[in-house]
Write an enzyme that holds these catalytic residues in place. Structure first.
Site, short mmCIF file in Angstrom:
data_model
loop_
_atom_site.label_atom_id
_atom_site.label_comp_id
_atom_site.label_asym_id
_atom_site.label_seq_id
_atom_site.Cartn_x
_atom_site.Cartn_y
_atom_site.Cartn_z
N GLY A 69 46.58 48.47 47.30
CA GLY A 69 47.12 48.29 46.12
C GLY A 69 46.18 47.79 45.09
CB THR A 70 43.13 45.44 45.92
OG1 THR A 70 43.92 44.48 46.47
CG2 THR A 70 41.93 44.89 45.13
CG ASN A 149 52.78 38.88 44.13
OD1 ASN A 149 52.71 39.15 43.07
ND2 ASN A 149 51.84 38.32 44.92
CD GLN A 177 55.07 42.43 47.72
OE1 GLN A 177 56.06 42.73 48.38
NE2 GLN A 177 54.08 42.09 48.20
CB SER A 197 49.82 48.84 48.83
OG SER A 197 49.20 48.22 49.91
CG HIS A 199 49.41 46.48 53.81
ND1 HIS A 199 49.63 45.11 53.87
CD2 HIS A 199 48.50 46.38 52.69
CE1 HIS A 199 49.03 44.43 52.91
NE2 HIS A 199 48.40 45.32 52.15
CB THR A 235 35.10 60.86 53.79
OG1 THR A 235 33.66 61.51 53.42
CG2 THR A 235 35.61 61.91 54.61
CB CYS A 323 46.12 37.25 47.62
SG CYS A 323 47.11 38.95 48.05
N1 PLP Z 1 49.74 43.76 44.01
C1 PLP Z 1 50.96 43.37 44.68
C2 PLP Z 1 52.10 43.00 43.74
C3 PLP Z 1 50.58 42.73 45.84
O1 PLP Z 1 51.87 41.96 46.31
C4 PLP Z 1 49.61 42.93 46.71
C5 PLP Z 1 49.38 42.44 48.10
O2 PLP Z 1 50.08 41.70 48.34
C6 PLP Z 1 48.59 43.89 45.90
C7 PLP Z 1 48.66 44.21 44.95
C8 PLP Z 1 47.32 44.26 46.92
O3 PLP Z 1 47.60 45.18 47.68
P1 PLP Z 1 46.73 45.41 48.90
O4 PLP Z 1 46.81 44.49 49.95
O5 PLP Z 1 47.11 47.01 49.48
O6 PLP Z 1 45.13 45.53 48.47
#
Ligand code: PLP
Length: 381
Positions: A69-70, A149, A177, A197, A199, A235, A323
């Protein structure tokens, strides 16, 4: 253990791992290799891309695999902003994930962009009219998350996208989310870019995807061998992509039933908590919220202390966004809802999975009321 921190992360589902296994072992080829082993990996990657695109309702070529996600958010925000010569103005909501907010801050600091953050209501809704009020003829990108989130509020992304398109801006939504709970159909959402994302929905950490509508220009963030049509060098994580595709497909197939069942369980849990814990306040929108999110403030108590008491009783949840965990500052999301700093520090978030049962939630509510009682009476003022 009763795990109610599914918005932080989830375990890999067995079916997902089984689908990934060959690409971690005997089918370990590099999709860029000409030999057959490599070509089999390339076709597994192509198949995964097809399957992700089926869930998003887009073309396979519009899906870029990322590390999560990031990275998807960084590529959407920085990539679109730096590629688009339209102007140097960005609009995001005040409650975006740090991956979006910090990307915007970077663009402001290093590239001279102006950034406006749309305010939210006290239940975390971004009003389309407020976004519209910030738009300018030179707005390059609007980024408003699909669902928050921390407090779970679901945004009216399609309405906001309409406003963004009125001035010709690219519309991005962070659906990290929302995935697994809400439809990710990019046509219905009207978005040009969407982040997911793995996970958060039973695929491993370190895999994600970014939808980019055909014709949306993007400057890569990672430079190198030109994989992913030049949008994301490196890769490819073939096994991860396969896992993400399977997890998204499974989640999509079960989505409607899952959302209905979890909404009922969640509402029962919320009602029980509000009835049993004096002074408890629900955060986020009472109705327009993720089926799996129940988040509260407990004025007068420390969220961290509640968390520790809950964990002693076998219930695992979170005191805000994962986070931000480990940091002392109150969450920017809760402050944007108008909560004062001390109240924001009392937040606790419970997030469900499909596996969460009513019995577990009853036990969690019991554990919560015992935890709060052991920490002392709440101030209700
Ligand atoms: N965006 C949202 C709304 C999230 O809740 C999160 C992770 O908690 C992310 C982005 C980041 O995703 P990742 O953990 O896969 O980098």
């Amino acid at each position: 253990m009763i795990y109610l921190d599914n918005a932080a992360t989830t375990g890999v589902r067995r079916t997902v791992l089984e689908a990934m296994w060959p690409y971690l072992t005997e089918e370990f080829g590099n999709p860029s290799s000409q030999h057959e082993l490599g070509q089999r990996a390339a076709s597994a990657l192509a198949n995964a891309r097809e399957r992700v695109s089926a869930v998003l309702g887009c073309r396979a070529a519009e899906v870029t695999f990322t590390s999560g996600g990031t990275e998807s958010d960084n590529l959407a925000v920085k990539g679109v902003a730096l590629a688009a010569p339209r102007g140097r103005h960005l609009v995001a909501s005040a409650i975006e994930h740090e991956a979006v907010l910090e990307s915007c801050a970077h663009l402001r600091r290093e590239h001279g962009f102006a950034v406006d953050l749309a305010p939210v209501t006290s239940d975390a809704l971004v009003r389309a009219a407020d976004v519209a009020g910030l738009l300018r003829p030179d707005t390059t990108l609007v980024s408003v998350m699909y669902a928050n989130n921390e407090v779970g509020t679901v945004q009216q992304v399609a309405l906001i996208a309409e406003e963004a398109h009125r001035v010709g801006a690219v519309m991005h939504t962070d659906a990290v989310q929302a995935a697994g709970w809400l439809s990710l159909d990019v046509g219905a959402l009207g978005v040009d870019a969407l982040s997911v994302s793995g996970h958060k929905l039973g695929a491993p950490k370190g895999i994600g995807a970014l939808y980019l509508r055909r014709g949306t220009r993007v400057e890569p963030v990672l430079h190198g061998g030109g994989q992913e049509r030049g949008r994301r060098s490196g890769t490819e994580n073939v096994a991860g992509a396969v896992g993400l595709a399977v997890a998204l497909g499974l989640a999509e197939a079960a989505r409607a039933d899952r959302a209905a069942a979890s909404t009922l369980l969640r509402d029962g849990f919320i009602a029980r908590v509000l009835a049993r814990v004096p002074g408890a306040r629900l955060t986020g929108h009472p109705l327009d919220r993720l089926p799996g999110n129940a988040s509260f403030c407990f004025p007068g108590l420390s969220g961290e202390a509640v968390l520790l008491e809950l964990e002693r009783r076998g219930v695992v949840c979170s005191s805000g966004s994962a986070c931000a965990a480990g940091r002392d500052e109150p969450s920017h999301v809760l402050l944007a809802l108008g909560l004062d700093g001390p109240t924001a520090q009392t937040a606790v978030r419970f997030t469900l999975s499909t596996e969460t049962t009513g019995v577990e939630l009853e036990a969690a509510a019991d554990a919560l009321s015992e935890s709060v009682a052991s920490l002392g009476a709440l101030s209700t003022g």
